[in-house]
Write a protein that holds these residues in place. Structure first.
Motif, short mmCIF file in Angstrom:
data_model
loop_
_atom_site.label_atom_id
_atom_site.label_comp_id
_atom_site.label_asym_id
_atom_site.label_seq_id
_atom_site.Cartn_x
_atom_site.Cartn_y
_atom_site.Cartn_z
N PHE A 22 0.84 -1.20 0.00
CA PHE A 22 0.00 0.00 0.00
C PHE A 22 0.88 1.25 0.00
CE2 PHE A 22 -2.52 -3.33 2.16
CZ PHE A 22 -3.65 -3.34 1.33
N PRO A 23 1.63 1.49 -1.07
CA PRO A 23 2.60 2.59 -1.09
C PRO A 23 1.98 3.98 -1.04
CG PRO A 23 2.40 1.63 -3.28
CD PRO A 23 1.64 0.73 -2.35
N THR A 24 0.72 4.12 -1.44
CA THR A 24 0.08 5.45 -1.46
C THR A 24 -0.82 5.68 -0.26
OG1 THR A 24 -1.84 4.67 -2.75
CG2 THR A 24 0.11 5.40 -3.98
N LYS A 25 -0.86 4.74 0.68
CA LYS A 25 -1.80 4.85 1.79
C LYS A 25 -1.11 5.36 3.06
CE LYS A 25 -4.58 2.98 -1.13
NZ LYS A 25 -5.53 3.83 -1.88
N GLN A 26 -1.89 6.01 3.90
CA GLN A 26 -1.40 6.45 5.20
C GLN A 26 -1.31 5.24 6.13
OE1 GLN A 26 0.43 8.22 7.13
NE2 GLN A 26 -0.77 10.12 7.21
N ILE A 27 -0.15 5.03 6.71
CA ILE A 27 0.06 3.95 7.68
C ILE A 27 0.47 4.60 8.99
CG2 ILE A 27 1.44 1.92 8.27
CD1 ILE A 27 1.87 1.58 5.18
N VAL A 28 -0.25 4.28 10.07
CA VAL A 28 0.02 4.89 11.37
C VAL A 28 0.26 3.78 12.39
CG1 VAL A 28 -0.85 6.41 13.20
CG2 VAL A 28 -1.49 6.83 10.80
N LEU A 29 1.33 3.91 13.17
CA LEU A 29 1.63 2.96 14.24
C LEU A 29 1.11 3.49 15.56
CD1 LEU A 29 5.35 2.05 13.40
CD2 LEU A 29 3.24 1.10 12.44
N LEU A 30 0.55 2.61 16.37
CA LEU A 30 0.11 2.93 17.72
C LEU A 30 0.95 2.09 18.69
CD1 LEU A 30 -3.75 2.69 17.15
CD2 LEU A 30 -2.33 4.73 16.97
N THR A 31 1.56 2.72 19.67
CA THR A 31 2.38 1.96 20.61
C THR A 31 1.50 1.12 21.53
OG1 THR A 31 2.36 3.70 22.29
CG2 THR A 31 4.12 3.79 20.64
N PRO A 32 2.05 0.02 22.06
CA PRO A 32 1.32 -0.74 23.10
C PRO A 32 1.01 0.17 24.28
CG PRO A 32 3.22 -1.98 22.31
CD PRO A 32 3.35 -0.60 21.74
N ILE A 33 -0.13 -0.08 24.93
CA ILE A 33 -0.49 0.69 26.12
C ILE A 33 0.00 -0.04 27.37
CG2 ILE A 33 -2.49 1.74 25.02
CD1 ILE A 33 -4.26 -0.29 26.48
N GLN B 180 13.40 -8.35 29.38
CA GLN B 180 13.07 -7.02 28.90
C GLN B 180 11.75 -6.53 29.51
OE1 GLN B 180 15.05 -5.26 27.16
NE2 GLN B 180 16.42 -6.68 26.10
N TYR B 181 11.70 -5.23 29.76
CA TYR B 181 10.46 -4.60 30.20
C TYR B 181 9.62 -4.18 28.99
CZ TYR B 181 12.48 -4.32 34.91
OH TYR B 181 13.02 -4.62 36.13
N LEU B 182 8.35 -3.92 29.24
CA LEU B 182 7.44 -3.53 28.17
C LEU B 182 7.90 -2.27 27.45
CD1 LEU B 182 4.70 -3.80 26.64
CD2 LEU B 182 3.68 -2.42 28.48
N ASP B 183 8.48 -1.32 28.19
CA ASP B 183 8.83 -0.05 27.57
C ASP B 183 9.88 -0.19 26.48
OD1 ASP B 183 9.92 -0.22 30.54
OD2 ASP B 183 11.51 0.69 29.35
N VAL B 184 10.66 -1.27 26.50
CA VAL B 184 11.62 -1.51 25.42
C VAL B 184 10.88 -1.78 24.12
CG1 VAL B 184 13.50 -3.00 24.62
CG2 VAL B 184 13.35 -2.37 27.03
N TYR B 185 9.76 -2.49 24.19
CA TYR B 185 8.94 -2.78 23.02
C TYR B 185 8.20 -1.53 22.55
CZ TYR B 185 10.04 -7.60 24.16
OH TYR B 185 10.71 -8.77 24.41
N VAL B 186 7.77 -0.72 23.50
CA VAL B 186 7.13 0.56 23.15
C VAL B 186 8.12 1.43 22.38
CG1 VAL B 186 6.15 2.69 24.08
CG2 VAL B 186 5.54 0.48 25.09
N GLU B 187 9.34 1.53 22.89
CA GLU B 187 10.36 2.36 22.23
C GLU B 187 10.69 1.84 20.84
OE1 GLU B 187 11.68 5.32 23.12
OE2 GLU B 187 10.16 5.21 24.69
N ALA B 188 10.66 0.52 20.67
CA ALA B 188 10.96 -0.05 19.36
C ALA B 188 9.92 0.38 18.32
CB ALA B 188 11.03 -1.58 19.44
N VAL B 189 8.66 0.41 18.72
CA VAL B 189 7.61 0.86 17.80
C VAL B 189 7.83 2.32 17.43
CG1 VAL B 189 5.12 1.25 17.52
CG2 VAL B 189 5.94 -0.84 18.64
#
Length: 271
Positions: free
Chosen positions: A163-174, A198-207
């Motif tokens: 989907f090269p012309t579409k808007q893609i938005v990432l949402l971090t884990p809550i 690893q703590y959850l915030d490491v995965y949040v930061e990766a996103v």
């Protein structure tokens, strides 16, 4: 001089009057759009923690046509499958795609991994002199499906090619606290490390890092969503204070949806 002063006063008064009037022509940029939602149980319409999910509320408020492909328990390695299903069922007839995933990768102890594979390579280069072959270090995205960063690379590579012309938005884990479905599904809260240490915030930061790597917007729901299940005072936003502070309830989804509503104002839905 007096005429000039009266003109200035009149202009200021007109400006204040105009500012006081609501802008009846304002339209939310995502109003009436077709939006796909990828992710896990928090988005899955079959999950019973909330009668209406955040995407259902956005449908009510903005008239969005939702295409929901999230499945309970899924991780980032399922996003390419969801991408393929969206393409199969709707082709390019979609305006934007929201990806809300990662909490299950943390819970299942998926190693963080690395963003890049690096190696020496030959490349042509010339600056103020004839071009010649030189040796440089080169990096390419790591496509390791056993790591979190590798999974995100694989997923976003697929999404942006499909989907090269579409808007893609990432949402971090809550934020997440205890989830006790049964003796075989007993998940601890984010104050503990997972099997990888690893703590959850490491995965949040990766996103959040992925947004820069792949040139896609990210909305930090972990920070902006306001849900903090580690405190008893926030248990009212979740499915069950004693057994499920992972899945938001109706009240929790409404808070997430309101946050998302205003964050999306800053982003175009289509191009």
């Amino acid at each position: 001089m007096m005429k000039r002063l009266f003109a200035i006063v009149g202009l200021v008064a007109m400006t204040m009057t105009a500012c006081a009037q609501p802008n009846a022509t304002f339209v939310h940029p995502w109003k009436g759009k077709r939006v796909a939602y990828f992710g896990d149980s928090i988005t899955d319409p079959r999950n019973k923690a909330a009668k209406k999910k955040y995407w259902g509320l956005l449908t009510d408020w903005l008239g969005i046509e939702p295409f929901v492909y999230a499945v309970s328990g899924r991780q980032w390695n399922d996003i390419p499958r969801q991408t393929g299903l969206l393409l199969k069922e709707h082709g390019q007839d979609v305006d934007a795609i929201l990806v809300f995933c990662g909490t299950n990768d943390y819970n299942n102890g998926v190693p963080i991994g690395q963003w890049w594979d690096e190696h020496e390579a030959q490349v042509e280069y010339g600056h103020g002199q004839p071009k010649t072959m030189v040796t440089r270090r080169r990096r390419t995205p790591s496509m390791d499906p056993t790591t979190f960063r590798g999974r995100i690379n694989i997923a976003l590579d697929s999404l942006k090619r499909t989907f090269p012309t579409k808007q893609i938005v990432l949402l971090t884990p809550i934020h997440r606290a205890d989830f006790h479905a049964n003796e075989k599904n007993w998940q601890c809260d984010e104050s503990y490390t997972n099997q990888c240490g690893q703590y959850l915030d490491v995965y949040v930061e990766a996103v959040k890092e992925a947004a820069n790597i792949w040139a896609v917007p990210v909305i930090d729901w972990n920070a902006l969503g306001g849900l903090f299940p580690l405190q008893d005072e926030h248990a009212d936003y979740f499915n069950n204070a004693d057994t499920d502070r992972l899945h938001p309830n109706d009240k929790g989804h409404e808070r997430l949806a309101r946050t998302l509503y205003y964050q999306l104002l800053a982003l175009p839905c289509n191009f």
